[in-house]
Design an enzyme around this catalytic site. Structure first.
Site, PDB file in Angstrom:
ATOM      1  N   ARG A   1      12.262   4.858   1.817  1.00 40.96           N
ATOM      2  CA  ARG A   1      11.933   4.688   2.266  1.00 40.96           C
ATOM      3  C   ARG A   1      11.070   4.096   3.658  1.00 40.96           C
ATOM      4  O   ARG A   1      12.900   3.381   4.180  1.00 40.96           O
ATOM      5  CB  ARG A   1      10.809   3.067   1.614  1.00 40.96           C
ATOM      6  CG  ARG A   1       9.690   2.163   1.275  1.00 40.96           C
ATOM      7  CD  ARG A   1       9.160   3.202   0.900  1.00 40.96           C
ATOM      8  NE  ARG A   1       7.454   2.781   0.940  1.00 40.96           N
ATOM      9  CZ  ARG A   1       5.896   3.312   0.971  1.00 40.96           C
ATOM     10  NH1 ARG A   1       6.084   4.502   1.093  1.00 40.96           N
ATOM     11  NH2 ARG A   1       4.609   2.722   0.857  1.00 40.96           N
TER      12      ARG A   1
ATOM     13  N   THR B   1       1.013  12.223  -0.071  1.00 40.18           N
ATOM     14  CA  THR B   1       1.828  12.415  -0.198  1.00 40.18           C
ATOM     15  C   THR B   1       2.394  13.447  -0.920  1.00 40.18           C
ATOM     16  O   THR B   1       1.882  14.165  -1.704  1.00 40.18           O
ATOM     17  CB  THR B   1       1.910  10.876  -1.432  1.00 40.18           C
ATOM     18  OG1 THR B   1       2.098   9.575  -1.127  1.00 40.18           O
ATOM     19  CG2 THR B   1       3.968  10.971  -2.137  1.00 40.18           C
TER      20      THR B   1
ATOM     21  N   THR C   1       6.748  10.881   1.676  1.00 36.28           N
ATOM     22  CA  THR C   1       4.682  10.731   1.677  1.00 36.28           C
ATOM     23  C   THR C   1       5.174  10.268   4.047  1.00 36.28           C
ATOM     24  O   THR C   1       5.557   9.995   4.091  1.00 36.28           O
ATOM     25  CB  THR C   1       5.064   9.675   1.258  1.00 36.28           C
ATOM     26  OG1 THR C   1       2.991   9.562   2.190  1.00 36.28           O
ATOM     27  CG2 THR C   1       5.328   7.903   1.592  1.00 36.28           C
TER      28      THR C   1
ATOM     29  N   ASP D   1       1.077   0.261   3.984  1.00 36.16           N
ATOM     30  CA  ASP D   1       1.750   0.199   1.872  1.00 36.16           C
ATOM     31  C   ASP D   1       1.776  -1.605   2.216  1.00 36.16           C
ATOM     32  O   ASP D   1       1.758  -2.034   1.210  1.00 36.16           O
ATOM     33  CB  ASP D   1       2.089   1.096   1.638  1.00 36.16           C
ATOM     34  CG  ASP D   1       1.562   2.293   1.380  1.00 36.16           C
ATOM     35  OD1 ASP D   1       0.474   1.673   0.933  1.00 36.16           O
ATOM     36  OD2 ASP D   1       2.432   3.329   0.977  1.00 36.16           O
TER      37      ASP D   1
ATOM     38  N   SER E   1       5.814   0.366  -2.582  1.00 39.31           N
ATOM     39  CA  SER E   1       5.132   2.030  -2.958  1.00 39.31           C
ATOM     40  C   SER E   1       4.806   2.302  -4.182  1.00 39.31           C
ATOM     41  O   SER E   1       5.210   1.284  -5.632  1.00 39.31           O
ATOM     42  CB  SER E   1       6.233   2.936  -2.565  1.00 39.31           C
ATOM     43  OG  SER E   1       5.803   4.299  -2.801  1.00 39.31           O
ATOM     44  N   SER E   2       4.303   3.121  -4.941  1.00 39.85           N
ATOM     45  CA  SER E   2       3.325   3.883  -5.327  1.00 39.85           C
ATOM     46  C   SER E   2       3.945   5.123  -6.455  1.00 39.85           C
ATOM     47  O   SER E   2       3.876   5.303  -6.725  1.00 39.85           O
ATOM     48  CB  SER E   2       2.054   3.743  -6.193  1.00 39.85           C
ATOM     49  OG  SER E   2       1.468   2.798  -5.478  1.00 39.85           O
TER      50      SER E   2
ATOM     51  N   GLY F   1      -0.634  10.759  -4.573  1.00 37.35           N
ATOM     52  CA  GLY F   1      -1.882  10.258  -4.812  1.00 37.35           C
ATOM     53  C   GLY F   1      -2.272   8.566  -4.884  1.00 37.35           C
ATOM     54  O   GLY F   1      -2.884   8.172  -5.724  1.00 37.35           O
ATOM     55  N   GLY F   2      -1.513   7.646  -3.549  1.00 36.17           N
ATOM     56  CA  GLY F   2      -1.324   6.453  -3.302  1.00 36.17           C
ATOM     57  C   GLY F   2      -1.185   5.682  -5.341  1.00 36.17           C
ATOM     58  O   GLY F   2      -0.108   6.440  -5.460  1.00 36.17           O
TER      59      GLY F   2
HETATM   60  N1  GLY Z   1       2.387   6.058   0.604  1.00 38.08           N
HETATM   61  C1  GLY Z   1       1.741   5.951  -0.648  1.00 38.08           C
HETATM   62  C2  GLY Z   1       2.971   5.183  -1.138  1.00 38.08           C
HETATM   63  O1  GLY Z   1       3.925   5.081  -0.806  1.00 38.08           O
HETATM   64  O2  GLY Z   1       2.507   4.779  -2.661  1.00 38.08           O
END
Ligand code: GLY
Length: 599
Positions: free
Chosen positions: A128, A405, A423, A447, A476-477, A497-498
């Site tokens: 990340r 992403t 992403t 984020d 993050s998701s 998809g966020g």
């Molecule tokens: N940028 C989307 C995530 O990390 O959830």
């Protein structure tokens, strides 16, 4: 802090009630065929790279890659054929996608790898992005403490220190088999020699023209002579990216985080008022982490731990839903959507309250949130008759289902499996190409929670675990996930998809495990999303019929049906069919250039 899920009418928060579209009264809604979801002003031309149609899996006996770039999947597959393992193929595919799928495939962003070997042993790699060392909690606020419009998602301050190259390098060092150079070289060649510009790329270049032509380094890469849209079918070369990739090929981690690339990137950041320095880059390290582990109907579920919220929320929802016979509840029925929404609502409330970078939040309640006992408590709060309203005095995040992403899945000849999601945050990240280096920079700082203490029901979360700190990873998701049955990988899944990612992965898993869809049907099926606040179920078009929508509304749910050209992620999955011995790939036709490649 306690949270009560009272039964009662949901509050009207930013969610238009829609009861239109299909009129079929059938309880189980058929899965619609989908065309390319990439819709723009230009006429739709035939695909240059055909993606397999939805619902029909790609079959192979030995190994497979499914991704949003058919070209990259083929590169990964070729590595498998040459004796590479799943990690090798994932590294090669990821670098190739940095060339062919620049909206999300990247070396300027970050992501996660989940790896489960043929014996069911699981690990994960966290690459990340991090906040720069001079970032601060209030860096996106004006002197009145208000968020400066979109500053955290646009412009040079939105860029986090990239992690992708470090993550791929670390995963390869730990588990790779073929030489590193062999894995990066196909991407170098692809960038240097070029590849066929697709309709999707042309469409994006047209759509983004007013933004990209104002950023010279981006215009230089994305247009002929800095302004002319490259046509579908033309060859697109990226010589600056090729040089950057060459340094990574020849020097590994240090080819990005030190030397010429680091120097040029830091100089560019400084010239634009950005924060990332050579020190930020030199200090960046990816981390191997213990995955989240759950169990759903006899399958072990491995997924990504914090700083992703994905694994925790996924397991929390699966634990709640395991308490119901979902087949009996009925796929896409009012009961089904009402129930899944209730699980989503609870998991997203916890996500908002508790989740953040574990290195800055040593007390994250992961064990509690993923326990069966906690799920049993939450189950007690769910009624089929009335929707639980989300508490509008707390937590809220705006719907974010865009193509920001990308995920791909890999299985090798030995049965080792990789789920990789990475992403740039928004599509093409900050929109800024690093000058002279040829790659897009992320806007991942968006984020973080931007306004400390300010939590509203229409778009802000201000809780502490995810406030900006120097060197911290933003929440993050992303939810790369692998199911293991009888000690071996069974299913590999993930999606972009966020925040919708977590719910998409959930629904694909349910489609396979509870509804016995094949993996292609499972990724193709319509999906929906609820994220606590806004208190709204966002339905992909054709997800449920009119009667079902009316019934959901009667129970107090608020619905918003998305326009037909909007979609919730593009899931890429693999299922290993023990009976037939086939590896089956599910390539989501929501992604226009996608493809699966096996052998
Ligand atoms: N940028 C989307 C995530 O990390 O959830």
């Amino acid at each position: 802090m306690s949270r009560t899920f009272v039964n009662g009418a949901a509050m009207a928060i930013g969610c238009l009630l829609l009861v239109s579209m299909t009129t079929s009264p059938s309880k189980v809604h058929p899965i619609p065929a989908r065309s390319s979801a990439h819709v723009g002003v230009l006429p739709t031309l035939p695909r240059i790279v055909p993606a397999p149609p939805g619902r029909e899996p790609v079959y192979a006996k030995h190994g497979m890659v499914v991704s949003s770039s058919a070209i990259a999947s083929e590169i990964g597959r070729d590595i498998l054929k040459q004796g590479g393992n799943a990690i090798d193929a994932a590294v090669a595919t990821a670098f190739a996608m940095a060339v062919t799928w620049p909206s999300a495939g990247n070396i300027g962003g970050g992501g996660f790898i989940l790896y489960v070997d043929k014996n069911g042993k699981a690990t994960s790699f966290d690459f990340r992005e991090k906040a720069p060392l001079t970032a601060s909690e209030t860096m996106f606020l004006d002197s009145n403490g208000k968020l400066i419009s979109n500053l955290n998602h646009r412009g040079i301050l939105s860029v986090g220190t990239p992690g992708t190259v470090a993550g791929l390098f670390l995963a390869h060092q730990r588990y790779g088999k073929l030489p590193w150079k062999k894995l990066v070289d196909p991407a170098v060649k692809l960038a240097a020699k070029g590849f066929v510009f697709t309709h999707a790329l042309m469409d994006d270049s047209e759509w983004k023209k007013s933004t990209w032509t104002k950023i010279p380094s981006t215009a230089h890469v994305m247009y002929r002579n800095d302004s002319i849209v490259i046509g579908q079918g033309e060859n697109w070369k990226q010589p600056e990216l090729a040089s950057t990739l060459k340094r990574i090929r020849d020097k590994g981690h240090d080819g990005f985080y030190k030397g010429e690339t680091a120097k040029r990137l830091a100089q560019f950041m400084s010239s634009q008022g950005g924060l990332i320095t050579e020190k930020d880059l030199a200090e960046y390290q990816a981390i191997e982490r213990k995955p989240i582990e759950g169990n759903y109907r006899g399958n072990i579920v491995y997924s990504m731990p914090p700083p992703s919220s994905g694994g925790v929320a996924l397991v929390e929802m699966l634990n709640i839903l395991e308490g119901y016979d979902l087949k009996q509840v009925g796929y896409a029925s009012a009961d089904y959507i009402h129930l899944l929404k209730a699980a989503m609502q609870r998991a997203f409330a916890d996500r908002a309250e508790y989740m953040g970078d574990p290195d800055f939040n040593p007390e994250l309640p992961v064990a509690r949130l993923t326990s069966k006992q906690y799920a049993a408590q939450l189950k007690q709060t769910i009624s089929f008759d009335k929707a639980s309203p989300s508490d509008s005095s707390r937590f809220g995040q705006i719907y974010d289902g865009g193509n920001n992403t990308t995920h791909f899945s890999v299985v090798d000849n030995d049965g080792n499996a990789v789920a990789l999601t990475y992403t740039l945050e928004n599509s093409y990240g900050s929109q800024i190409v690093a000058d002279g280096l040829g790659f897009f920079l992320n806007d991942e700082m968006g984020d973080f929670n931007p306004m400390p203490g300010v939590t509203t029901n229409d778009g802000q979360i201000g809780t502490k675990p995810n406030l900006i700190r120097p060197g911290k990873r933003m929440l993050s998701s992303m939810t790369p996930t692998i199911l293991v049955k009888d000690g071996k990988p069974l299913m590999v899944i993930g999606t972009p998809g966020g925040r919708t990612i977590i719910n998409s992965v959930l629904q694909v898993i349910l489609n396979v495990i509870d509804h016995q869809m094949n993996i292609a049907e499972a990724v193709e099926a319509p999906r929906f999303h609820h994220q606590w606040l806004p208190d709204c179920i966002y339905l992909e078009s054709l997800t449920v019929n009119k009667n079902t929508q009316e019934e959901l509304t009667r129970r107090g749910n608020k619905l918003k049906e998305l326009p037909p050209t909007w979609y919730q992620g593009a899931a890429m999955g693999i299922y290993i069919d023990r009976k037939s011995g086939y590896i089956m790939g599910g390539v989501d036709s929501r992604s226009p250039d996608a493809g699966g490649a096996g052998y």
